[in-house]
Design an enzyme around this catalytic site. Structure first.
Site, short mmCIF file in Angstrom:
data_model
loop_
_atom_site.label_atom_id
_atom_site.label_comp_id
_atom_site.label_asym_id
_atom_site.label_seq_id
_atom_site.Cartn_x
_atom_site.Cartn_y
_atom_site.Cartn_z
N VAL A 260 6.07 2.83 -3.11
CA VAL A 260 6.82 1.86 -3.91
C VAL A 260 5.94 0.64 -4.18
CG1 VAL A 260 8.88 0.42 -4.02
CG2 VAL A 260 9.03 2.68 -2.98
N CYS B 167 17.73 4.87 -3.64
CA CYS B 167 17.26 5.43 -4.93
C CYS B 167 18.28 6.36 -5.60
CB CYS B 167 15.92 6.14 -4.74
SG CYS B 167 15.75 6.98 -3.17
N SER C 30 8.56 12.24 -3.13
CA SER C 30 8.10 10.84 -3.11
C SER C 30 9.17 9.91 -2.53
CB SER C 30 7.70 10.38 -4.52
OG SER C 30 8.80 10.47 -5.39
N THR D 197 0.81 -1.22 0.00
CA THR D 197 0.00 0.00 0.00
C THR D 197 0.84 1.27 0.00
OG1 THR D 197 -0.10 -0.22 2.38
CG2 THR D 197 -1.97 -1.07 1.15
N GLY D 198 2.17 1.13 0.02
CA GLY D 198 3.04 2.31 0.03
C GLY D 198 3.28 2.83 -1.38
N GLN E 254 16.52 15.68 -4.13
CA GLN E 254 15.63 14.52 -4.10
C GLN E 254 14.17 14.92 -3.90
OE1 GLN E 254 19.25 11.85 -2.21
NE2 GLN E 254 17.16 11.31 -1.67
N HIS F 222 14.91 11.89 -8.73
CA HIS F 222 15.99 12.58 -8.01
C HIS F 222 17.05 13.03 -9.02
CE1 HIS F 222 14.01 11.05 -4.57
NE2 HIS F 222 14.79 10.05 -4.26
N ASN G 59 13.17 7.80 -8.94
CA ASN G 59 13.40 7.15 -7.64
C ASN G 59 12.45 6.01 -7.37
OD1 ASN G 59 11.58 9.54 -7.45
ND2 ASN G 59 11.27 8.83 -5.35
#
Ligand code: NAP
Length: 345
Positions: free
Chosen positions: A15, A144, A172, A12-13, A169, A235, A323
């Protein structure tokens, strides 16, 4: 080829959502089960999204999220893609590997463990031999910005003595909800916790030599500064390399033109045709223009470089890395494909 069942931890994140996008369209990986915290347990993925994402297939949005606990040790997936927070990863990824599970992770928990490779197939594919075909394992991708830095300097790696890098960066990179809006809107934060250590240590490990006793760290000196800036995705890095010898513009051009992944690639669908895209315009790369460079399933996987400048034995340039794709989920899926191709499943 029969599809290979995979599970996602931390689905659910930010990434985790990228995993859903990439794995949902993958030719031979098939999402089996997905996990997150108690907070998301039992919800359909569609009810956990922070941002409406039309690139995730609707049948995938109907999968229910399971709570991550020891029942994951009975999950019959062949590969586990993890985007768990470090502390949760430290507990679960270790336990899973000890129980024979094959874990490909974004988390930093085990990146500096001598038995865990930080894999970038175009740069250090031989590091995969740190893990065994017959047991559980953890394979990490780098931080990242480290992935962007290392790939961007890979064509020059045998010439580099010293790296000075300042990263800019995007928000996100801090996950969801990430940096408070009051801290970042119209602002730049000149500190990201542990980021500079990661840039230094992981670069030296990825560029290290694989020998009988494991990896000996590269002696390259890295001087990093990491800034958080109010961009959304990707980034940027401003780099100056001190080289062992002077190179001309045409030497540099040739090294970048000739750089490619030179191994087998039949199962590597996330591998971009060109791992590094060189932009010759005076004002590229830029986050808004270049964060989805590349084509098809490997969009967002190339690192984009530009603004090369040479002064004596110093070479300066700018890189841009997505990233969330090359810096996270895309690299993990590429590493998963590499594991399949090299017979580690
Ligand atoms: P995020 O948006 O905060 O997502 C974290 C995920 O972990 C969510 O799915 C969350 O589930 C789950 N989680 C949290 N606590 C848990 C627990 N106790 N048990 C099970 N699941 C739990 O973070 P992210 O940005 O996606 O980053 C994930 C990992 O990838 C981190 O280790 C990060 O350092 C690394 N990484 C991030 C980036 C990036 O650019 N963002 C790049 C490279 C690596 P709930 O929604 O249920 O809380």
């Amino acid at each position: 080829m029969e599809k290979i069942k995979v599970s996602i931890l931390g689905v659910t994140g930010i990434v985790g959502n990228k995993f859903l996008q990439i794995l949902g369209n993958h030719p031979y990986f098939e999402i089996n089960r997905v996990y997150a915290s108690e907070h998301s347990t039992g919800k359909k993925i569609r009810d956990t999204l922070k941002v409406e994402d039309y690139s995730i297939k609707s049948e995938i949005l109907d999968i229910k999220v399971e709570r991550l606990d020891d029942s994951v040790l009975k999950d019959d997936s062949e590969l586990f893609f993890s985007s768990l927070p470090t502390e949760v990863a430290r507990e679960f990824e270790k336990k899973m590997a000890e129980n024979g599970k094959k874990v490909i992770t974004n988390s930093s928990a085990f990146r500096m463990d001598p038995n865990v490779p930080i894999l970038i197939p175009e740069v250090n594919s031989d590091h995969i031999s740190l893990v065994s075909r017959d047991r559980g394992f953890i394979i990490a991708n780098g931080n990242c910005s480290t992935i962007g830095l290392v790939l961007s300097m890979a064509p020059l790696k045998s010439y580099v003595k010293e790296v000075i890098v300042t990263t800019q960066q995007s928000v996100s990179g801090a996950g969801y909800p990430g940096v408070a809006s009051w801290d970042i809107l119209s602002n730049i934060v000149p500190y990201i916790e542990k980021e500079e250590d990661k840039l230094e240590n992981e670069t030296r490990k990825i560029l290290g030599e694989m020998g009988k006793g494991g990896i000996s760290l590269s002696q390259v000196e890295v001087y990093p500064t990491a800034l958080r800036v109010p961009t959304r995705e990707s980034h940027m890095g401003s780099v100056t390399l001190k080289l062992k010898e002077e190179l001309s513009e045409s030497d540099v051009k040739e090294l970048y033109e000739n750089f490619k992944y030179d191994g087998k690639r039949d199962k590597l669908h996330l591998l971009p045709e060109k791992p590094i895209i060189v932009r010759t315009e005076k004002d590229r790369p830029q986050p808004e223009l270049d964060y989805l460079a590349g084509n098809g399933l490997s969009r967002g996987m190339p690192v984009v470089v530009g603004r090369f400048r040479i002064r004596g034995d110093r070479l300066s340039y700018i890189f841009l890395v997505n990233n969330l794709i090359r810096g996270a989920a895309g690299s993990s899926v590429l590493n998963g494909e590499f594991v399949v191709q090299e017979g580690y499943l």
